[in-house]
Design a protein around this motif. Structure first.
Motif, PDB file in Angstrom:
ATOM      1  N   PHE A 131      47.987  34.024  43.085  1.00  9.51           N
ATOM      2  CA  PHE A 131      46.967  33.110  42.569  1.00  9.51           C
ATOM      3  C   PHE A 131      45.626  33.823  42.348  1.00  9.51           C
ATOM      4  N   SER A 132      45.258  34.735  43.226  1.00  8.63           N
ATOM      5  CA  SER A 132      43.999  35.443  43.077  1.00  8.63           C
ATOM      6  C   SER A 132      43.975  36.246  41.779  1.00  8.63           C
ATOM      7  N   HIS A 133      45.111  36.842  41.449  1.00  7.75           N
ATOM      8  CA  HIS A 133      45.174  37.635  40.219  1.00  7.75           C
ATOM      9  C   HIS A 133      45.020  36.760  38.980  1.00  7.75           C
ATOM     10  N   THR A 149      41.727  39.368  40.028  1.00  9.16           N
ATOM     11  CA  THR A 149      41.843  40.505  40.942  1.00  9.16           C
ATOM     12  C   THR A 149      43.095  41.311  40.603  1.00  9.16           C
ATOM     13  N   PRO A 150      43.118  42.602  40.946  1.00 12.22           N
ATOM     14  CA  PRO A 150      44.303  43.416  40.643  1.00 12.22           C
ATOM     15  C   PRO A 150      45.515  42.929  41.437  1.00 12.22           C
ATOM     16  N   LEU A 151      46.679  43.033  40.831  1.00 14.44           N
ATOM     17  CA  LEU A 151      47.914  42.700  41.538  1.00 14.44           C
ATOM     18  C   LEU A 151      48.242  43.797  42.542  1.00 14.44           C
TER      19      LEU A 151
END
Length: 623
Positions: A362-364, A369-371
């Motif tokens: 979810f952050s990516h 954000t980078p995976l």
């Protein structure tokens, strides 16, 4: 969907983001850092859905939206009453998101009439053509336009029934929906929670509907359903005394529960259930998806596996991820996931998933954000060796199909039978004395049954076993298993249950989770089991009787595993015709089992053939 009031309670709180291991620290954090708002969001047909929104008090930056749509209540209600935590895990709460919770149509404080597994429409010609996909679209559209400081990106997640609503959110195809994680999603209610290949899961369903049915009208309410009190903790005894399935209404429900009656009126896979199979609609999906499930999910294992497989097949250019761990229903969202019953998984698996898979995903997609490297296309936990494995596809491409044959004398081998005679093993199945699925009293579908030691059935003459030689090397099975039995019965209907077991060597040591009076030496761990109601052997929507005494092929899917039978262990396959009260009793006469009388129940002799002419085997994929 969990068919137990006790687990409903757990599901509600997992949906709310309340995790036992965190204590009360997050509740204070929520109140300090978030402001709660409540809205009635209008849908295109005029109905309004009750929605709670938690917005970060820090308004100096924009936030993505994380949404959970549920039939299990968004409570507590009231703008001054806060949840104990927010989001799928603490990582989300402390990282900053706008959290949205919505009562779905017809549930709790939302308007409308509730449909169980709302049928999805391919075409929406007018504003009256609504389903969960359109409700999600209208909700997302309203949120993006009305909630300040959102960054225009929405993620959806949910476990069990909310997992279904997450799947249907994909059908909204709203451009702002960039990430979704259906977790233990119901995909096909008939197959997931109701009938496993036509065999009705009794104990899982019976106690669920009174508590689930808090309203059957268009009147929003905060009232909860009533708990059914059986007056005993002995489910085997209770359901035997209850008698045939029609007595669920004659003795207890009195035709007052609409959703229960829908199940009783539709035992076949008819149009009622086909309309509730969301898998048919999972095409043209652009949203990134993370499907999560547990190898020991007693409710919605089918839903997780087949949601992933369908999405992957129908949407080859869309990022589709798959995570499967050694978990029970929703077990990845709460607790450590380090064991089940007596079986040790070698350490915590839940926290690792929550941080490295779920939060990473979810952050990516929501924050850019980078995976991390941990998020492979497929992350699966291999039981037996207790190791995480990464693959590009599931099942793994290098898994080779092999047949595991049931042989005369109770043998099991990858070598086909050679004898010309029609050898068989037979047993008498008596509905008045069904095989129990637990070795103890319970009114619930105890989740530990999925790894439980089966030695408590050693003295049963109606459970037959086929066992391999001691393995001289590890054998890893990856993917689904198909049972291919040649059978005959003296009745006109019959259930057949196949169980795949890992038999530990006599030198196996106990572990820290081994139960009192249990010895892991010789332990017969269930790895997978699955029934079929024989009258559905050719088509789930067209039952047909057996011809007594006629050798008949019966083939069905046992679903996927990733398990290593280690060197020194043995593989065992057991066959039986009852597993009570997990599965309702088959009267062994061709009839409507939901409406028949006790007089329909008859003993029958079942034969399992093991010859070259009529081989019985499991089709497996071996690494």
């Amino acid at each position: 969907m969990k068919r137990s009031l006790l687990i409903i309670f757990c599901l509600v709180f997992s949906t709310l983001g309340s995790f036992a291991q965190r204590g009360g620290g997050d509740a204070a954090y929520v109140k300090e850092h978030y402001t709660k708002y409540e809205y009635q969001i209008p849908m295109r047909d005029g109905k309004k859905l009750f929605t709670s929104v938690y917005v970060p008090r820090d308004q100096s930056k924009k936030y993505p939206i994380m949404m959970d749509r549920t039939c299990y209540s968004v409570g507590p209600y009231g703008a001054d009453k806060y949840k104990g935590s927010l989001g799928p895990s603490p990582e989300f709460l402390h990282d900053g998101y706008i959290f949205v919770y919505q009562d779905v149509r017809g549930r709790w404080m939302s308007e409308g009439i509730y449909e169980e597994m709302t049928p999805e429409l391919e075409v929406h010609k007018t504003n009256k053509d609504v389903d969960e996909g359109t409700d999600t679209y209208d909700t997302i559209d309203w949120l993006i336009k009305n909630i300040p400081n959102n960054n225009g990106k929405v993620g959806v997640w949910g476990i069990s029934y909310p997992g279904f609503y997450t799947t249907t959110a994909l059908l909204s195809r709203h451009p702002a929906l960039v990430a979704a994680s259906p977790q233990a999603p119901i995909a096909d209610l008939w197959r997931d929670d109701g009938w496993h290949n036509g065999a009705f899961f009794l104990v899982a369903n019976f106690g669920f509907y009174p508590g689930f049915t808090n309203r059957q009208d268009d009147k929003p309410t905060q009232r909860r359903g009533g708990r059914f009190n059986p007056g005993t903790d002995d489910g085997y005894d209770f359901f035997m005394k209850m008698g045939p399935m029609k007595n669920t209404n004659d003795k207890y429900y009195k035709d007052t529960i609409r959703l229960w009656n829908e199940m009783m009126d539709h035992p076949d896979y008819d149009q009622h259930w086909k309309d509730r199979n969301v898998l048919y609609h999972l095409h043209d999906i652009k949203t990134a998806v993370l499907v999560t499930g547990g190898w020991y999910d007693a409710e919605d294992l089918y839903g997780a596996i087949n949601t992933y497989k369908t999405l992957k097949k129908e949407n080859p250019k869309t990022p589709i991820y798959f995570a499967m761990g050694p978990w029970v229903h929703g077990g990845w969202a709460r607790g450590n996931g380090d064991h089940l019953g007596d079986v040790d998984f070698g350490g915590p698996t839940g926290p690792w998933y929550r941080e490295n898979i779920e939060f990473n995903f979810f952050s990516h997609y929501l924050k850019g954000t980078p995976l991390k490297d941990d998020l492979a296309p497929v992350n699966t936990f291999e039981t037996g060796t207790n190791e995480w494995k990464k693959y590009n596809t599931w099942p793994p491409k290098d898994a080779e199909e092999k047949n595991l044959y049931l042989l005369p004398g109770g043998k099991l081998s990858f070598t086909a039978p050679t004898g010309a005679a029609d050898s068989y093993t037979e047993y008498v199945s008596d509905p008045a004395n069904p095989v129990p699925f637990l070795d103890h009293k319970s009114m619930d579908m105890d989740r530990e049954y999925m790894t439980a030691d089966q030695r408590f059935l050693d003295d049963r003459k109606d459970v037959i076993s086929f066992t391999s030689d001691v393995l001289d090397k590890d054998v890893t099975i990856a993917g689904n298993i198909w049972a291919n039995l040649k059978v005959s019965t003296t009745g006109t209907d019959a259930d057949f249950i196949v169980k795949v077991l890992d038999v530990y060597p006599d030198t196996a040591s106990n572990n820290q989770y081994t139960g009192k009076d249990v010895k892991m030496a010789g332990y017969e761990q269930m790895v997978r089991s699955e029934p079929i109601r024989g009258k559905y052997r050719n088509a789930f929507d067209k039952p047909e009787p057996f011809v007594p005494g006629k050798i008949t092929p019966v083939n069905w899917e046992l679903q996927d595993i990733l398990h290593t039978f280690k060197k020194g262990h043995r593989i065992m396959v057991q066959v039986q015709s009852s597993m009570f009260p997990l599965i309702d009793r088959n009267p062994q006469t061709f009839t409507d089992i939901m409406k028949c009388d006790e007089s329909a129940f008859k003993k029958a002799t079942q034969r399992i053939y093991t010859s070259k002419t009529h081989p019985s085997f499991l089709k497996v994929r071996v690494m």
